[in-house]
Write a protein that holds these residues in place. Structure first.
Motif, PDB file in Angstrom:
ATOM      1  N   UNK A 158      38.932  18.785 -33.958  1.00 53.58           N
ATOM      2  CA  UNK A 158      38.155  20.267 -33.418  1.00 53.58           C
ATOM      3  C   UNK A 158      38.486  21.382 -34.341  1.00 53.58           C
ATOM      4  N   UNK A 159      38.564  22.489 -33.329  1.00 57.51           N
ATOM      5  CA  UNK A 159      38.727  23.647 -34.162  1.00 57.51           C
ATOM      6  C   UNK A 159      40.046  24.533 -33.351  1.00 57.51           C
ATOM      7  N   UNK A 160      40.622  25.471 -34.055  1.00 58.93           N
ATOM      8  CA  UNK A 160      41.655  26.179 -33.605  1.00 58.93           C
ATOM      9  C   UNK A 160      41.469  27.601 -34.270  1.00 58.93           C
ATOM     10  N   UNK A 161      41.719  28.553 -33.508  1.00 64.35           N
ATOM     11  CA  UNK A 161      41.664  29.947 -34.070  1.00 64.35           C
ATOM     12  C   UNK A 161      43.005  30.039 -34.914  1.00 64.35           C
ATOM     13  N   UNK A 169      48.559  26.956 -39.684  1.00 68.17           N
ATOM     14  CA  UNK A 169      48.149  26.340 -38.362  1.00 68.17           C
ATOM     15  C   UNK A 169      48.078  24.839 -38.617  1.00 68.17           C
ATOM     16  N   UNK A 170      47.942  24.134 -37.367  1.00 67.65           N
ATOM     17  CA  UNK A 170      47.793  22.550 -37.421  1.00 67.65           C
ATOM     18  C   UNK A 170      46.895  22.205 -36.438  1.00 67.65           C
ATOM     19  N   UNK A 197      45.033  35.150 -40.039  1.00 66.88           N
ATOM     20  CA  UNK A 197      44.140  35.197 -41.131  1.00 66.88           C
ATOM     21  C   UNK A 197      42.662  35.646 -40.551  1.00 66.88           C
ATOM     22  N   UNK A 198      42.714  35.758 -39.224  1.00 70.93           N
ATOM     23  CA  UNK A 198      41.192  36.334 -38.883  1.00 70.93           C
ATOM     24  C   UNK A 198      40.175  35.077 -39.069  1.00 70.93           C
ATOM     25  N   UNK A 199      40.751  33.996 -38.883  1.00 71.54           N
ATOM     26  CA  UNK A 199      39.768  32.698 -39.324  1.00 71.54           C
ATOM     27  C   UNK A 199      40.147  31.644 -38.252  1.00 71.54           C
ATOM     28  N   UNK A 216      38.591  18.815 -43.513  1.00 74.75           N
ATOM     29  CA  UNK A 216      38.939  19.984 -42.691  1.00 74.75           C
ATOM     30  C   UNK A 216      38.615  21.197 -43.499  1.00 74.75           C
ATOM     31  N   UNK A 217      38.769  22.177 -42.846  1.00 73.90           N
ATOM     32  CA  UNK A 217      38.361  23.665 -43.410  1.00 73.90           C
ATOM     33  C   UNK A 217      39.101  24.625 -42.717  1.00 73.90           C
ATOM     34  N   UNK A 218      39.757  25.458 -43.679  1.00 74.03           N
ATOM     35  CA  UNK A 218      40.153  26.566 -43.216  1.00 74.03           C
ATOM     36  C   UNK A 218      39.260  27.941 -43.573  1.00 74.03           C
TER      37      UNK A 218
END
Length: 101
Positions: free
Chosen positions: A61-64, A56-57, A68-70, A81-83
């Motif tokens: 903000x946030x993005x589903x 992902x990139x 990885x169901x994350x 940032x956090x995954x």
């Protein structure tokens, strides 16, 4: 004659390793104090014996991240940032990379 100019690009830092148990969510964090407004945070993972796989990139903000169901999140100030892996399985054991660009 033009003097050489060194351009300092943002660097990223990650934890050297993380552990969790199957089904227990985990946050993979990345710090990037020099992120510029136009930069995106990219996350990849590399499963054993395989090539890196894009996850992902996002710039803010946030993005589903369904693979990885994350979720991928970037802080308001852009410094970290956090995954989030919401429901990790054995098959998610890999090297996870963040990149800035």
């Amino acid at each position: 004659f033009y003097p050489a100019v060194a351009v300092a690009r943002a660097q990223v830092q990650q934890e050297p390793s993380l552990e969790t148990t199957e089904g227990t969510g985990i946050n993979i964090t990345c710090s990037h104090s020099n992120k510029r407004s136009g930069d995106y945070i990219h996350f990849y993972r590399q499963l054993p014996g395989q090539s890196p796989e894009f996850l992902a990139l996002t710039a803010r903000g946030s993005k589903d991240v369904p693979a990885i169901a994350g979720q991928l999140s970037v802080s308001e100030d852009g410094r970290w940032s956090a995954l989030w892996l919401g429901w990790p399985r054995r098959g998610d054991a890999a090297v996870y990379y963040c990149a800035l660009g």
